[in-house]
Write a protein that holds these residues in place. Structure first.
Motif, mmCIF file in Angstrom:
data_model
loop_
_atom_site.group_PDB
_atom_site.id
_atom_site.type_symbol
_atom_site.label_atom_id
_atom_site.label_comp_id
_atom_site.label_asym_id
_atom_site.label_seq_id
_atom_site.Cartn_x
_atom_site.Cartn_y
_atom_site.Cartn_z
ATOM 1 N N LEU A 217 -8.299 1.529 -2.762
ATOM 2 C CA LEU A 217 -7.012 1.530 -3.661
ATOM 3 C C LEU A 217 -7.483 2.126 -4.799
ATOM 4 O O LEU A 217 -6.590 3.875 -4.900
ATOM 5 C CB LEU A 217 -5.932 0.505 -2.678
ATOM 6 N N VAL B 56 0.635 -1.249 -0.371
ATOM 7 C CA VAL B 56 0.009 -0.404 0.407
ATOM 8 C C VAL B 56 1.110 1.100 0.238
ATOM 9 O O VAL B 56 1.818 1.409 0.348
ATOM 10 C CB VAL B 56 -0.795 0.362 1.598
ATOM 11 N N GLY C 284 1.433 5.608 -0.546
ATOM 12 C CA GLY C 284 0.426 6.910 -0.121
ATOM 13 C C GLY C 284 1.016 8.139 -0.337
ATOM 14 O O GLY C 284 2.205 7.923 -1.094
ATOM 15 N N ALA D 7 -4.228 7.013 0.350
ATOM 16 C CA ALA D 7 -3.897 5.893 0.035
ATOM 17 C C ALA D 7 -3.260 5.220 -1.860
ATOM 18 O O ALA D 7 -4.003 6.324 -2.509
ATOM 19 C CB ALA D 7 -4.215 4.525 0.122
ATOM 20 N N SER E 195 -4.572 5.267 6.275
ATOM 21 C CA SER E 195 -5.642 6.066 5.222
ATOM 22 C C SER E 195 -6.243 7.071 6.264
ATOM 23 O O SER E 195 -7.560 7.361 6.379
ATOM 24 C CB SER E 195 -5.705 5.539 4.440
#
Length: 497
Positions: A362, A268, A270, A321, A300
């Motif tokens: 996402l 993930v 950011g 995210a 997030s």
């Protein structure tokens, strides 16, 4: 040319906050230990430990609503919040010890006093926050928390959040004045700088661990490549710690210990919105955390965040995210594919199927425009103007996927410690609240991998010197809690102005 050979007691892979913390702890407990640290990049704290790549909240559970879930019966579960708050106080005690003994520089280089707030909007969320406040305040660690729905008080606590806000929508906030902001990048560099001056410690940058294997004598053999000279180094070590952030999973696979079987990872990424208007930055002096969107990962949780980075006050909003197949910000797009093994493919497939809403979330985040990000910001700062904010890349995280008898595979949000049965190798996977609880995590590793030494009178005495609350609960001991907090505030220069 014959390959250089190195024999050592300890190998630490990765020059981030985790390796730095473990290295300092080990040298304080046993100065005779020899330590080799290998970092793939050309300087420390460039990935998850960098101030721009993590929240830096000094996770004490004051403001993070995801640490206090609502139970099915409507009550608030404070167990995780208490554990995290206790762990952060352990970290602050250790840093205080190092500062007091001139092993860390001026604490203003890495830690500052910043109030922590939780802010919510709408009747249902206000009711939740009030209930959370009552559950939290009944615990000693959160007894200083305040709650308000009064406009005047909220304006004082978080003026940017309240500017031009509709009076038709209820607003509430909790406030803890004794919050902190931590620049984990600067802290890591200071810890490693101290460590590098100790006898028997060598730190190698631009060095990548390519292979590691344990022989029958229980000694680990590592093959390390100097990326600058292309020289290959053979290293033998009694103990190996894999603290390489997202790359830890790939190294764990290479180690081939049975305890690491079945683990996978879900990357993930950011992004932050960074304020460029100094007048606006000057008006905000708080960390204001809200509620995460349904289906979003914990990293997030939206926050309008005052930061002190490299000695300069900054204002960030996010993180937003995203998804990348890289396991590190400076990694390879093949990382995810390389991590798939026969023993983890089933848990990864099941976890993927069970988290389709997260995948959808996402994808939506990746597709967001600047206007859509600004709309999210305006929920927390109604007067925000697009020209005052720029988009920055934040850190890359790998959430843990592991086997589960009922669901086949589950996605874990948090930190996972894996160690071999003989205690000769430990690996750290996962993310938040990681850095803030680094000392407690490393103490857990020491208990598992250096169990006999940890029980010795010498180590016990040293641990209680470094961490006065070691082995005790601050939440259950008012006198100890007061004494420790006063010591921390004095030593780390966190006293109220």
């Amino acid at each position: 040319m014959e390959k250089p050979k190195v024999n050592t007691d300890i190998v630490l892979i990765g020059a981030g906050i985790m390796s730095a913390t473990l290295g300092v702890l080990l040298k304080e407990l046993n100065p005779q230990l020899t330590i080799e640290i290998y970092e793939r990049l050309n300087q420390p704290a460039e990935e998850s430990s960098s101030a721009w790549n993590n929240a830096g909240t000094g996770h004490s559970a004051f403001c993070e609503l995801n640490y206090t879930p609502e139970n099915p019966d409507g009550t608030i579960n404070t167990k995780k919040a208490i554990k995290i708050a206790e762990s952060f106080e352990v970290s602050r005690q250790f840093w205080s010890y190092l500062v007091a003994n001139d092993k860390l520089p001026n604490p203003e280089a890495f830690i500052h006093r910043i109030p922590h707030l939780s802010a919510v909007f709408g009747e249902q969320n206000v009711a939740f926050l009030k209930k959370r406040f009552e559950a939290m305040q009944s615990n000693l660690l959160f007894s200083d928390m305040q709650f308000s729905t009064e406009a005047n008080q909220l304006n004082y606590w978080m003026p940017l959040v309240m500017q031009n806000r509709s009076e038709a929508i209820p607003v509430a906030a909790t406030y803890v004045e004794d919050g902190t902001d931590v620049d984990f990048g600067e802290l890591t560099k200071s810890l490693l700088n101290y460590l590098s001056k100790q006898e028997g410690v060598s730190i190698h940058y631009n060095h990548e661990v390519r292979k590691l294997k344990q022989k029958k004598d229980q000694i680990w053999r590592l093959k390390v490549k100097d990326l600058a000279s292309k020289l290959k180094i053979k290293t033998r070590s009694k103990f190996v710690f894999i603290g390489a952030g997202g790359a830890s999973l790939l190294l764990l696979d290479k180690a081939e210990i049975k305890e690491g079987e079945g683990y996978g990872g879900f990357p993930v990424s950011g992004q932050w919105l960074k304020c460029t208007n100094e007048a606006i930055i000057a008006q905000h002096q708080a960390k204001v955390y809200g509620k995460a969107s349904v289906g979003s990962p914990p990293m997030s949780v939206p926050h309008l965040d005052t930061r002190i980075i490299n000695g300069k006050k900054e204002l960030l909003f996010g993180p937003f995210a995203g998804f990348s197949t890289k396991f590190l910000k400076k990694g390879s797009y093949l990382d995810l594919i390389k991590s798939i093994e026969f023993d983890n493919i089933k848990p990864m497939l099941y976890a993927g199927w069970n988290n389709i809403p997260l995948t959808k979330y996402l994808i939506e985040q990746v597709m967001q425009s600047q206007e859509e990000r600004m709309e999210a910001l305006k929920e927390y700062f109604p007067n925000a103007q697009s020209e005052d904010w720029i988009l920055l890349e934040a850190g890359q995280r790998v959430q843990v996927i592991k086997k589960d008898e009922e669901e086949g595979g589950i996605l874990e949000f948090g930190t996972e410690i894996i160690h071999s049965e003989d205690g000769s190798l430990a690996c750290l996977l996962g993310a938040s609240p990681g850095a803030s609880t680094a000392v407690s995590i490393m103490l857990e590793i020491l208990s598992s991998c250096f169990s006999s030494q940890m029980l010795s009178e010498d180590w016990q005495k040293k641990l209680k010197t470094m961490i006065p609350s070691y082995g005790q609960s601050l939440n259950d001991n008012p006198e100890l809690n007061f004494k420790v907090k006063q010591m921390i505030r004095q030593t780390l220069q966190l006293l109220k102005p």
